[in-house]
Write a protein that holds these residues in place. Structure first.
Motif: not given
Length: 424
Positions: A70-72, A103-110, A260-271
């Protein structure tokens, strides 16, 4: 009917007077599972209905292999990053020390509005997590206002994690969840207690001077190397949702769920990316060393700050180098290495940026007065600082002309006293 045509039709749901979107009152009889509108399409999209008495929500789950890019970054790098955090002595707000990747939980809402006031509610809860050697994305969808109980209960039954990871979630997403939990708390599990990594604040600290905006979509493209295709902007989510409540056609809702799916996946790559920068991993591009150094400085991680400032000197444009050296000098001062600091202030005083020049002269004046006891040199630097402030009309608390004048007068007295002692 095309998505574009449907979006144009949905504009009736927007209140252009104040920007708020209002839900229409819905009065429909309760549905049985076999009567859920377009349920075959929901099932084909990977969703299932969960009923509680006469109410229901829809839950969708999709899985990705850890080798998915997902990205880099590939998702398996999250496991490496968490392992490195656990081996590191760095104390940092984003540290995963003491926890595991699952134990990490990558979360976003609409939500039904873009603000946090009354009338804004959540209609989609999305989160990504590692389970069974896969990254799973699970989404809970509210099919109509009034069905919040199954919507939130199924969510809270599944969020027993150690760390919540969001993008501006401390200010927006999670307070909305807490508010809804308060209204339904007699019917829901206890609110989970966990730590919170809000990556928005890290992104602002590192890239607010580099990017036009630090919206997640911008960070994705400019930093993570991920570009969305055929994406529906988040600000259209409210009117798409209310159109669904009216007409029950899920086609556009599926687009919002993909967003929304792309949002939470991007949080993984950003972390992964932020952690790699902080932990000085070679696979991360270190073009942000100056801002990273300033972050380390705030956290009083002196050695890491110095290393990052030094790297920032080589990364910076020519016109920025002396500013970076000024900050490096200040970090040496905080570490007690005043000689190294003075050498860098001497260089920074040649800057074309008047504020950096004046501050460097001021620091040199302090150094020569209090450390070296060379009052003539200290006086020269103090006068240079005042001249720079007056010439460029600098308005800064640390560079008040009156205070600089007092310093000059004190140094003149010390110079005179020194001459008198020599004369005796």
């Amino acid at each position: 009917m095309s998505i574009k045509h449907k979006l144009n039709r949905m504009k009736v749901h927007l209140n252009t007077g104040n920007g708020d979107v209002k839900a229409k009152e819905v009065r429909e009889p309760a549905l049985k599972q076999t009567e859920i509108p377009h349920y075959d399409e929901w099932q084909e999209y990977g969703a299932r209905a969960v009923f509680m008495e006469e109410e229901y929500c829809l839950i969708r789950e999709v899985s990705y292999p850890l080798t998915h890019r997902h990205g880099k970054y590939t998702f398996d790098m999250l496991l490496d990053i968490v392992r490195i955090w656990n081996e590191s002595d760095l104390s940092h707000p984003l540290s995963a020390k003491g926890i595991q990747a699952d134990q990490l939980f990558f979360f976003d809402t609409e939500t039904t509005g873009l603000g946090t006031g009354a009338g804004t509610s959540i209609f989609l809860l999305g989160y990504a997590f590692i389970e069974d050697g896969m990254v799973k994305v699970r989404q809970h969808f509210l099919p109509r206002p009034g069905y919040e109980l199954p919507f939130y209960k199924t969510f809270f039954d599944n969020v027993q994690y150690e760390k919540l990871v969001t993008y501006n979630g401390k200010s927006f997403d999670w307070p909305q969840v807490v508010s809804q939990h308060t209204m339904l708390r007699g019917q829901l599990p206890k609110l989970p207690r966990f730590g919170h990594f809000d990556l928005y604040h890290a992104a602002r600290r590192l890239w607010k001077n580099k990017l036009d905006r630090v919206k997640l979509a911008v960070v994705e493209e400019e930093v993570l190397g991920f570009k969305r295709e055929d994406d529906i902007p988040g600000y259209l989510a409210p009117m798409i949702y209310f159109d669904y409540v009216d007409r029950h056609d899920p086609e556009a809702i599926f687009k919002i769920m993909k967003h929304n799916e792309q949002d939470v996946l991007s949080l993984i790559s950003l972390y992964i990316h932020l952690s790699a920068l902080l932990l000085n991993q070679e696979f991360a591009e270190h073009e942000d060393s100056f801002e990273l150094a300033r972050w380390f400085s705030v956290l009083k991680e002196r050695n890491r700050a110095i290393q990052s400032f030094e790297r920032g000197i080589t990364e910076s444009a020519e016109e920025d180098v002396l500013t970076v050296k000024f900050h490096l000098a200040n970090e040496h001062k905080r570490s007690g290495n005043l000689r190294a600091a003075a050498e860098l202030w001497e260089e920074a005083a040649m800057s074309n940026r008047s504020e950096t020049k004046a501050l460097s002269y001021l620091e040199l004046a302090k150094y020569y007065e209090h450390r070296v006891k060379d009052y003539d040199t200290a006086l020269s630097h103090a006068q240079a600082a005042l001249d720079t402030v007056v010439k460029n009309q600098i308005q800064k608390a640390a560079l008040k002309a009156g205070e600089l004048q007092k310093r000059i007068e004190r140094l003149e007295r010390k110079c005179l006293q020194m001459l008198e002692r020599i004369g005796k």
